[in-house]
Design a protein around this motif. Structure first.
Motif, short mmCIF file in Angstrom:
data_model
loop_
_atom_site.label_atom_id
_atom_site.label_comp_id
_atom_site.label_asym_id
_atom_site.label_seq_id
_atom_site.Cartn_x
_atom_site.Cartn_y
_atom_site.Cartn_z
N HIS A 62 0.81 -1.23 0.00
CA HIS A 62 0.00 0.00 0.00
C HIS A 62 0.85 1.27 0.00
CE1 HIS A 62 1.15 -0.92 4.08
NE2 HIS A 62 0.85 0.31 4.43
N LEU A 63 2.19 1.13 0.09
CA LEU A 63 3.04 2.32 0.15
C LEU A 63 3.51 2.78 -1.23
CD1 LEU A 63 5.13 1.52 3.34
CD2 LEU A 63 3.08 2.93 3.13
N ILE A 64 3.15 1.99 -2.27
CA ILE A 64 3.48 2.44 -3.64
C ILE A 64 2.27 2.25 -4.54
CG2 ILE A 64 5.91 1.77 -3.39
CD1 ILE A 64 5.33 -0.52 -5.44
N LEU A 65 2.28 2.99 -5.64
CA LEU A 65 1.34 2.69 -6.71
C LEU A 65 1.96 1.55 -7.51
CD1 LEU A 65 -1.32 3.55 -8.15
CD2 LEU A 65 0.19 4.58 -9.86
N LEU A 66 1.20 0.49 -7.67
CA LEU A 66 1.72 -0.63 -8.47
C LEU A 66 1.64 -0.22 -9.94
CD1 LEU A 66 2.89 -3.35 -8.90
CD2 LEU A 66 0.67 -4.37 -8.45
N GLY A 67 2.74 0.27 -10.44
CA GLY A 67 2.75 0.79 -11.81
C GLY A 67 2.50 -0.31 -12.83
N ILE A 68 1.78 0.05 -13.87
CA ILE A 68 1.59 -0.90 -14.98
C ILE A 68 2.95 -1.12 -15.65
CG2 ILE A 68 0.36 -1.31 -17.16
CD1 ILE A 68 -1.46 -1.27 -14.60
N THR A 69 3.78 -0.08 -15.67
CA THR A 69 5.12 -0.22 -16.25
C THR A 69 6.01 -1.05 -15.33
OG1 THR A 69 4.71 2.07 -16.89
CG2 THR A 69 6.82 1.13 -17.52
N TYR A 70 5.90 -0.84 -14.01
CA TYR A 70 6.63 -1.67 -13.02
C TYR A 70 6.31 -3.14 -13.30
CZ TYR A 70 7.06 -3.76 -8.22
OH TYR A 70 7.33 -4.55 -7.13
N ASP A 71 5.02 -3.42 -13.45
CA ASP A 71 4.60 -4.79 -13.68
C ASP A 71 5.18 -5.32 -15.00
OD1 ASP A 71 2.92 -7.01 -12.81
OD2 ASP A 71 1.85 -6.61 -14.68
N LEU A 72 5.13 -4.48 -16.04
CA LEU A 72 5.66 -4.91 -17.34
C LEU A 72 7.18 -5.15 -17.25
CD1 LEU A 72 5.28 -5.48 -20.32
CD2 LEU A 72 5.32 -3.01 -20.77
N VAL A 73 7.87 -4.26 -16.55
CA VAL A 73 9.33 -4.42 -16.40
C VAL A 73 9.65 -5.75 -15.72
CG1 VAL A 73 11.35 -3.53 -15.13
CG2 VAL A 73 9.94 -1.97 -16.49
N THR A 74 8.87 -6.10 -14.68
CA THR A 74 9.15 -7.38 -13.99
C THR A 74 8.90 -8.56 -14.94
OG1 THR A 74 6.93 -7.56 -13.06
CG2 THR A 74 8.57 -6.46 -11.70
N ARG A 75 7.87 -8.44 -15.79
CA ARG A 75 7.60 -9.52 -16.75
C ARG A 75 8.68 -9.60 -17.82
NH1 ARG A 75 1.85 -10.96 -16.75
NH2 ARG A 75 0.97 -9.85 -14.99
N LEU A 76 9.08 -8.42 -18.34
CA LEU A 76 10.12 -8.42 -19.38
C LEU A 76 11.44 -8.94 -18.82
CD1 LEU A 76 9.36 -4.99 -21.14
CD2 LEU A 76 8.81 -7.28 -21.97
N ALA A 77 11.70 -8.65 -17.54
CA ALA A 77 12.92 -9.17 -16.91
C ALA A 77 12.88 -10.70 -16.92
CB ALA A 77 13.06 -8.64 -15.49
N GLY A 78 11.73 -11.26 -16.56
CA GLY A 78 11.58 -12.72 -16.53
C GLY A 78 11.83 -13.31 -17.91
N GLU A 79 11.21 -12.71 -18.93
CA GLU A 79 11.36 -13.24 -20.30
C GLU A 79 12.77 -13.02 -20.85
OE1 GLU A 79 8.53 -11.63 -22.94
OE2 GLU A 79 6.86 -12.59 -21.91
#
Ligand SMILES: Cc1ncc(COP(=O)(O)O)c(C=O)c1O
Length: 290
Positions: free
Chosen positions: A201-218
């Motif tokens: 709750h202390l951050i906005l879960l960015g859509i870009t943050y989420d995409l970056v974590t996915r792209l890192a995985g791939e």
């Protein structure tokens, strides 16, 4: 000049013809939520994910969603028909216009829905190649930063700290740990491993943050989600910002001191390439896995 067409409560009309009541709870209390969706050559980037986050924000403030995701996507498409090219779509839903000013949440009010487009301005080549300056400040905002609320005074004041220092963003520290920046998420890199602060709750879960974590995985980039102590921020080899309009951007000075070598690092360049590739596939209409 052609009119700047916007959306207001179900209708498309010129932006300068939209009038909002001073009693609108968005105006009086900042009682509303919003989204910003980047659009590349007419294609929204992770549009559904933005509307899923809008739903989570609306749930948190107990405001029924006036539209389902498919309806929202159709409304965006209708607006984009008036705005070709690369755009940023702003969507705001407030609790509507009650008969009088009263903190108590009124029942049965029709929400106010507003959408507009602005030309998307992504970081300059210079910013990508040389990185940007950031400063730090205490995170003095409230404890529901996961809600994408239009009550942005804390973020506005936080941003002003970097404006006055001639920097691009203000990285916020709460209780000795990095949260995010005034309108971006923050990543650090040490010894080739990327770290991102927890999705709480202390951050906005960015859509870009989420995409970056996915792209890192791939892309086989090692990434951990864990608390980042202020000392780890200051000792990082690389620091990045992410947001729908900043994409991924390297931070090359922090509080006036160089970050790592003072140039965007190799892990940043890899992530930036993965992100640009993702955008290219999106605009080309190819299936995007992440
Ligand atoms: C406080 C804050 N954190 C993070 C972000 C990044 O979110 P997104 O990647 O969805 O644009 C934003 C975007 O405006 C923001 O305002």
């Amino acid at each position: 000049m052609t009119a700047n067409i916007a959306h207001f409560n179900g209708e498309l009309m010129p932006l300068d013809r939209i009038h909002i009541s001073p009693l609108d709870r968005g105006f009086i209390f900042g009682d509303g939520v919003y989204e910003v969706i980047p659009v590349y050559q007419g294609v929204p980037l992770r549009g559904r994910e933005h509307f899923e986050r809008l739903q989570r924000s609306l749930d948190e403030i107990q405001l029924p969603n006036p539209h389902g995701v498919d309806e929202w996507m159709a409304l965006v498409a209708a607006l984009l028909a008036h705005h070709p090219g690369d755009q940023s779509v702003y969507i705001q839903v407030t609790r509507g216009v009650p008969p009088k000013r009263d903190h108590v949440i009124p029942k049965g009010l029709a929400p106010t829905v507003f959408m507009m487009c602005q030309p998307l301005s992504t970081p300059s080549r210079e910013a990508v190649e040389n990185g940007v300056a950031c400063v730090t400040a205490p995170d003095f905002r409230w404890e529901k930063c996961h809600i994408k609320s239009t009550s942005l005074l804390g973020n506005v004041l936080a941003r002003q700290v970097s404006v006055e220092a001639g920097a691009t963003e203000t990285i916020l520290i709460r209780g000795g740990f990095v949260t995010e920046a005034s309108s971006s998420n923050v990543f650090v890199v040490k010894d080739g491993v990327v770290a991102a602060p927890p999705r709480d709750h202390l951050i906005l879960l960015g859509i870009t943050y989420d995409l970056v974590t996915r792209l890192a995985g791939e892309g086989k980039v090692r990434l951990e989600i864990r608390p980042i102590a202020e000392a780890q921020l200051r000792a990082a080899d690389e620091i990045w910002l992410s947001s729908s309009t900043k994409e991924v951007l390297a931070v090359t000075t922090l509080d006036g001191k160089p970050v790592g070598t003072g140039k965007p690092g190799p892990v940043f360049r890899r992530m930036h390439a993965l992100y640009q590739e993702y955008k290219r596939k999106l605009a080309a209409g190819r299936t995007v896995a992440a």
